[in-house]
Scaffold this active site. Structure first.
Site, PDB file in Angstrom:
ATOM      1  CG  HIS A  72      -2.034  -0.918   1.208  1.00 51.98           C
ATOM      2  ND1 HIS A  72      -3.116  -0.841   2.057  1.00 51.98           N
ATOM      3  CD2 HIS A  72      -2.277  -1.975   0.396  1.00 51.98           C
ATOM      4  CE1 HIS A  72      -3.964  -1.811   1.776  1.00 51.98           C
ATOM      5  NE2 HIS A  72      -3.474  -2.525   0.783  1.00 51.98           N
ATOM      6  CE  LYS A 300       5.311   3.150  13.317  1.00 50.68           C
ATOM      7  NZ  LYS A 300       5.152   2.707  11.927  1.00 50.68           N
ATOM      8  CE1 TYR A 388      -0.158   3.490   9.989  1.00 51.90           C
ATOM      9  CE2 TYR A 388       0.187   3.201   7.650  1.00 51.90           C
ATOM     10  CZ  TYR A 388      -0.468   2.859   8.807  1.00 51.90           C
ATOM     11  OH  TYR A 388      -1.423   1.876   8.795  1.00 51.90           O
TER      12      TYR A 388
HETATM   13  C1  PHB Z   1      -4.729  -4.636  11.114  1.00 50.46           C
HETATM   14  O1  PHB Z   1      -4.973  -5.538  11.914  1.00 50.46           O
HETATM   15  O2  PHB Z   1      -4.869  -4.805   9.890  1.00 50.46           O
HETATM   16  C2  PHB Z   1      -4.266  -3.330  11.638  1.00 50.46           C
HETATM   17  C3  PHB Z   1      -4.152  -3.131  13.005  1.00 50.46           C
HETATM   18  C4  PHB Z   1      -3.735  -1.907  13.473  1.00 50.46           C
HETATM   19  C5  PHB Z   1      -3.425  -0.891  12.593  1.00 50.46           C
HETATM   20  C6  PHB Z   1      -3.534  -1.099  11.230  1.00 50.46           C
HETATM   21  C7  PHB Z   1      -3.958  -2.320  10.749  1.00 50.46           C
HETATM   22  O3  PHB Z   1      -3.040   0.324  13.062  1.00 50.46           O
END
Ligand code: PHB
Ligand code: APR
Length: 397
Positions: A72, A300, A388
């Protein structure tokens, strides 16, 4: 029995470390208290930073990630009923995130371990560590009904937040150990739904009713979350009620909303921030959740575990190759620099996107202004993007 590095825990941290040590020609034994299926089936997060993906490639375990994972280059932040695109790759010189379930990472690493023929023992019990202030630390445990003792050069505590290694570190260090902790007055209700994703990027939503997150696992499975009180009982939420709440929070004025489908799995997770300092005591070194926890908002957790492993694996390699200990001596200090920056970012994402009890309309307006600033300022957006996708780390080894 003797090994160079005794690894406690076969989550992402322990398995990644085992693989890195293998690549470096260093022996290890991995001990895991659960069975293999339990470790694979645990539903966890699913976002890899660019550097985590690069690290997996460098260790020869990135093939399926690139075949089946989803790269992504953007993420959305949604508030006031509108989605705003954050062009991650454009703002970070081409870095992206990879949506690939932690379960899949764990499966790939287990297969890689199996292929090395090096030991990985499941369902061990009564694990304890001894003599960590000597150059022959030992791990005692029970396996297949008999007591075992593993003499190591080093012990890697990769046994997660509820493991035994952090308490062992605490009792060895006494007052020299510091623990920083924050619990948040909310949790996340998460679902896996049998529905194809309706967006090609994740959507972090701030709504008057509270936070919601749109994510995915594959071309067929959607992963969604919304904020609930921390002690919420999942049995109080029917599937219909979950969809109603998801749609109320996520639907935007242009009509975008998640596709609805059968719910395959639902649960509630608590949110906390935690850091143990330092991350080693003598020859016991912590990595991953054993040393720190972040709230899931910044995605993270797994990435910090990978960054710890990269530093720790490098330090062990230096020890065996050059008989030097300076990287081992600096491990905790170097790892904690990244840990604290990820803590700051995860805390900031959490407090900007959630509604907390006791807040008033001032706080709501302040949060909206924060979000409006981010989507309106290239500098602020770049700051979000670089955190991010993951702050720079040198994965060459
Ligand atoms: C996910 O489980 O896909 C997920 C969890 C936390 C995030 C982003 C994606 O911040
Ligand atoms: N002996 C052996 N193994 C143990 C013990 C013990 N006493 N206690 C716990 N374990 C095992 C757990 O069963 C688990 O499989 O250690 C493993 C720790 O794995 P994780 O909890 O996944 O932690 P880590 O490998 O650091 O991975 C960090 O996982 O929790 C998520 O959000 C987190 O994504 C991040 C990542």
């Amino acid at each position: 029995m003797h090994t160079q590095v005794g690894i406690i825990g076969a989550g992402p941290a322990g398995l990644l470390l085992g693989q890195m040590l293998h690549v470096k020609g260093i022996d290890s034994v991995i001990l895991e208290s659960r069975n293999q299926d339990y470790v694979i089936d645990r539903v966890r997060a699913g976002v890899l930073e660019q550097s985590t993906a690069d690290f997996m490639d460098a260790m020869g375990v990135g093939d399926r990630l690139h075949r089946e994972g989803m790269r992504h280059e953007d993420v959305y932040v949604s508030f006031g009923g509108r989605r705003h695109l954050i062009p991650l790759a454009e703002l970070t010189g081409g870095k992206a995130i990879y949506v690939y379930g932690q379960n899949e990472v764990v499966k790939d690493l287990m297969n890689a371990r199996l292929a090395t023929g090096r030991p990985l023992h499941y369902e061990v019990s009564d694990v304890s560590v001894h003599d960590i202030n000597t150059d022959q630390p030992r791990i005692r445990y029970r396996h297949n009904g008999s007591d075992q003792e593993l003499i190591c050069d080093f012990i890697a505590g990769c046994d997660g937040f509820h493991g035994i290694c952090r308490p062992a570190l605490a009792s060895a260090l006494g007052d020299a150990a510091k623990f920083y902790d924050r619990t948040y007055p909310c949790g996340w209700l998460g679902i896996l739904a049998d529905a194809p994703p309706s967006s090609d990027a994740l959507v972090y939503t701030y709504h008057e009713r509270g936070f919601a997150l749109y994510s995915m696992r594959s071309q067929k499975i959607t992963r969604l979350y919304f904020q609930v009180p921390p002690d919420e009982d999942i049995r109080d939420w029917s599937d219909e009620a979950i969809w109603e709440e998801m749609l109320a929070r996520m639907t935007t004025v242009d009509g975008w909303k998640p596709n609805v489908g059968p719910i395959l799995n639902k649960n509630v997770t608590a949110m906390r921030s935690f850091v143990a300092e330092p991350m080693n005591a003598g020859r016991l070194f912590l990595a991953g959740d054993a040393a720190h926890i972040v709230p899931p908002t910044g995605a993270k957790g797994l990435n910090l575990a990978a960054a710890d492993v990269l530093l720790l694996g490098r330090a062990f390699a230096q020890f065996y190759r050059e008989s030097k200990t300076d990287l081992l001596a600096r491990y905790s200090c170097e790892a904690l620099k990244r840990v604290w920056k990820a803590q700051r970012f995860s805390w900031w994402m959490t407090q900007t996107l959630h509604k907390f009890p006791g807040e008033n309309p001032f706080d709501y307006q302040r949060q909206l202004a924060d979000l409006d600033y981010i989507v309106g300022s290239k500098a602020a957006m770049t700051s979000l993007a670089e955190n991010y996708v993951g702050l720079p780390i040198d994965v060459a080894f």
